[in-house]
Write a protein that holds these residues in place. Structure first.
Motif, mmCIF file in Angstrom:
data_model
loop_
_atom_site.group_PDB
_atom_site.id
_atom_site.type_symbol
_atom_site.label_atom_id
_atom_site.label_comp_id
_atom_site.label_asym_id
_atom_site.label_seq_id
_atom_site.Cartn_x
_atom_site.Cartn_y
_atom_site.Cartn_z
ATOM 1 N N LEU A 104 0.826 -1.204 0.000
ATOM 2 C CA LEU A 104 0.000 0.000 0.000
ATOM 3 C C LEU A 104 0.861 1.255 0.000
ATOM 4 C CD1 LEU A 104 -2.950 -0.879 2.407
ATOM 5 C CD2 LEU A 104 -2.857 -0.966 -0.089
ATOM 6 N N ASP A 105 2.016 1.184 0.666
ATOM 7 C CA ASP A 105 2.936 2.317 0.634
ATOM 8 C C ASP A 105 3.451 2.554 -0.786
ATOM 9 O OD1 ASP A 105 3.615 3.096 3.646
ATOM 10 O OD2 ASP A 105 3.436 0.933 3.531
ATOM 11 N N LEU A 142 0.429 12.872 5.110
ATOM 12 C CA LEU A 142 0.197 13.292 6.488
ATOM 13 C C LEU A 142 0.268 12.142 7.468
ATOM 14 C CD1 LEU A 142 -2.701 15.896 6.138
ATOM 15 C CD2 LEU A 142 -0.318 16.339 6.759
ATOM 16 N N HIS A 143 -0.026 10.957 7.001
ATOM 17 C CA HIS A 143 -0.058 9.805 7.893
ATOM 18 C C HIS A 143 1.141 8.893 7.686
ATOM 19 C CE1 HIS A 143 -4.194 11.292 8.038
ATOM 20 N NE2 HIS A 143 -4.248 10.744 9.231
ATOM 21 N N GLY A 144 2.242 9.495 7.312
ATOM 22 C CA GLY A 144 3.503 8.760 7.264
ATOM 23 C C GLY A 144 3.587 7.729 6.176
ATOM 24 N N GLY A 145 2.753 7.858 5.143
ATOM 25 C CA GLY A 145 2.827 6.925 4.031
ATOM 26 C C GLY A 145 1.805 5.825 4.094
ATOM 27 N N GLY A 146 1.195 5.576 5.279
ATOM 28 C CA GLY A 146 0.220 4.501 5.379
ATOM 29 C C GLY A 146 -1.110 4.896 4.786
ATOM 30 N N LEU A 147 -1.866 3.946 4.302
ATOM 31 C CA LEU A 147 -3.177 4.200 3.727
ATOM 32 C C LEU A 147 -4.198 3.249 4.334
ATOM 33 C CD1 LEU A 147 -2.369 4.461 -0.083
ATOM 34 C CD2 LEU A 147 -3.115 6.320 1.381
ATOM 35 N N THR A 148 -5.360 3.794 4.663
ATOM 36 C CA THR A 148 -6.493 2.931 4.976
ATOM 37 C C THR A 148 -7.647 3.384 4.107
ATOM 38 O OG1 THR A 148 -7.254 4.401 6.735
ATOM 39 C CG2 THR A 148 -5.792 2.610 7.375
ATOM 40 N N VAL A 149 -8.691 2.625 4.102
ATOM 41 C CA VAL A 149 -9.841 2.965 3.283
ATOM 42 C C VAL A 149 -11.070 3.048 4.167
ATOM 43 C CG1 VAL A 149 -11.216 2.289 1.303
ATOM 44 C CG2 VAL A 149 -8.784 1.774 1.357
ATOM 45 N N GLY A 150 -11.690 4.219 4.187
ATOM 46 C CA GLY A 150 -12.894 4.410 4.974
ATOM 47 C C GLY A 150 -14.139 4.178 4.141
#
Length: 434
Positions: A104-105, A142-150
């Motif tokens: 994901l990164d 903004l979140h340090g490269g991590g991704l989540t999906v809402g």
């Protein structure tokens, strides 16, 4: 009242130069002292990479491989400059294929790279497509490269250790759409395509190279094969071949890796001559060489074409000699070339101290035993077992230690033959009798 600023004489002024001709930075178009006008050789490889980019109507995926320090990234910088002139939009920065980051990164970095290419190349980058991509990239950064999906799509957060096997289904659906639309926007604005440079596959373990292969496989359909995207992966030969050839899904969409040979001695001499001319302080003044051609030839042999390490050694040794009181008082442009013995004595002492500090006394004694056998000859693990009087697992563990790369280089493997290892140029300088 503040005192007027005074400028300390630059050590390279003694050779009528405004800076070191032995810099190791990659060349770039807009840099004053490291301009791409200093690019030497590689014309065949340059044309080959460009032809594959320009010959594809949908996108391309290429890989550039070779030993450390031979100019892989400089070649890609030249490709990027030529592609930019030909109408392609190029990401301002390369993308690091780091082993600790997840798929994901990498997907997020590809989005960032394409978005960066669009905003850098189009003065009026705006509209819903660009705004959606901007929101995604901002969240990613903004979140340090991590991704989540809402529930509504992309949002910040998530784990940097996301595995490569099953990315969230919403990312599989939304990610390609956002990226596809952004690439479509670039093409609609007149771009012939978008070019990304994936880097950092150098001096890594086989395990980390396999992780890179897994990440490329995971993002293949979501990013790599989208229309309009051109990708160049760069690294050492074994790492690149593992990354792009390990999985059939990735191998099928990549061209055969372009493996670079070292620049020839003649090309290195031409490169240095161009640098001397470009960095000259007084065009009408004397242009003495800092070392004789024979010294360049000897170092070229010691470093076996590792240009970056050879240039670093030249710079370290010459600067050490230039900053002595004797040279500080010398008139600009009037110095004679530094002697071979003076330079090699400094380099021998410097590298010996550094290697002992980095590797410890036990490993240093092992290197001495290797050099006593034959410092220039490649050795297999089986041969090193005999030289070091150690078991095969112990030798293997030593050679897999990331810190050993300062002294030992693994040569690219040929088929099922045992891997051969060489002492680096720095190690040979430390071990030789100057």
């Amino acid at each position: 009242m503040p005192k007027p600023m005074t400028h300390r004489p630059h050590p390279w002024q003694a050779y009528n130069l405004r800076g070191s001709p032995y810099f190791q930075d990659s060349l770039s178009r807009n840099a004053r002292n490291t301009s791409l006008s200093l690019f030497v050789g590689r014309q065949r490889e340059l044309r080959k990479l460009l032809i594959r980019i320009e010959g594809s109507l949908t996108g391309s995926r290429q890989a550039v491989a070779g030993r450390p320090g031979i100019g892989k990234n400089t070649l890609v910088e030249a490709v990027k400059a030529e592609a930019r002139d030909a109408g392609y939009w190029v990401a301002p920065k390369s993308i690091a294929l780091t082993p600790e980051a997840g798929s994901l990164d990498l997907l997020g970095q590809v989005h960032s790279g394409v978005y960066g290419a669009v905003t850098a190349s189009c003065a009026n980058a705006s509209g819903p497509v660009v705004e959606t991509a901007q929101q995604l990239v901002t969240s990613f950064r903004l979140h340090g490269g991590g991704l989540t999906v809402g529930a509504l799509g992309f949002s910040g957060g998530g784990s940097r250790s996301e595995g490569v096997s099953q990315p969230p289904s919403a990312l599989l659906l939304d990610g390609p759409r956002v990226l596809h639309n952004l690439l479509g926007h670039a093409l609609a604005q007149g771009a012939r395509g978008v070019l990304l440079h994936l880097n950092n596959l150098e001096n890594i373990s086989t395990e980390h190279a396999r992780k890179a292969a897994d990440k490329l496989r995971a993002v293949r359909d979501q990013a790599l094969v989208l229309e309009g995207l051109h990708v160049i992966v760069v690294g050492t030969t074994d790492a690149v071949c593992t990354a792009v050839l390990r999985h059939p899904q990735v191998r099928s969409v990549f061209s055969e890796p372009l493996v670079l040979d070292s620049l020839s001695l003649l090309e290195v001499e031409h490169l240095l001559q161009k640098r001397y001319e470009a960095l000259q302080l007084d065009a009408g003044g004397p242009q003495p060489a800092s070392v004789d051609a024979a010294v360049i030839q000897e170092l070229y042999g010691l470093f076996r074409g590792d240009l970056r390490a050879m240039l670093r050694a030249l710079e370290d040794g010459i600067v050490e000699l230039l900053i002595t009181d004797q040279h500080q008082t010398t008139a600009p442009g009037s110095l004679a070339p530094i002697s071979r013995d003076a330079l090699f004595t400094v380099l021998h002492r410097f590298h010996q101290v550094e290697l002992k500090r980095q590797l410890g006394s036990t490993m240093w004694k092992r290197l001495e035993a290797w050099a006593a056998k034959d410092a220039a000859a490649p050795q297999s693990q089986k041969q090193l077992q005999k030289i070091w009087k150690l078991s095969q697992p112990a030798v293997s563990q030593i050679l897999q230690d990331p810190g050993i790369i300062v002294a030992v280089e693994a040569l690219p493997r040929h088929g099922n033959d045992p891997i051969q290892y060489l002492l680096t140029g720095a190690a040979r300088l430390a071990l030789l009798d100057p």
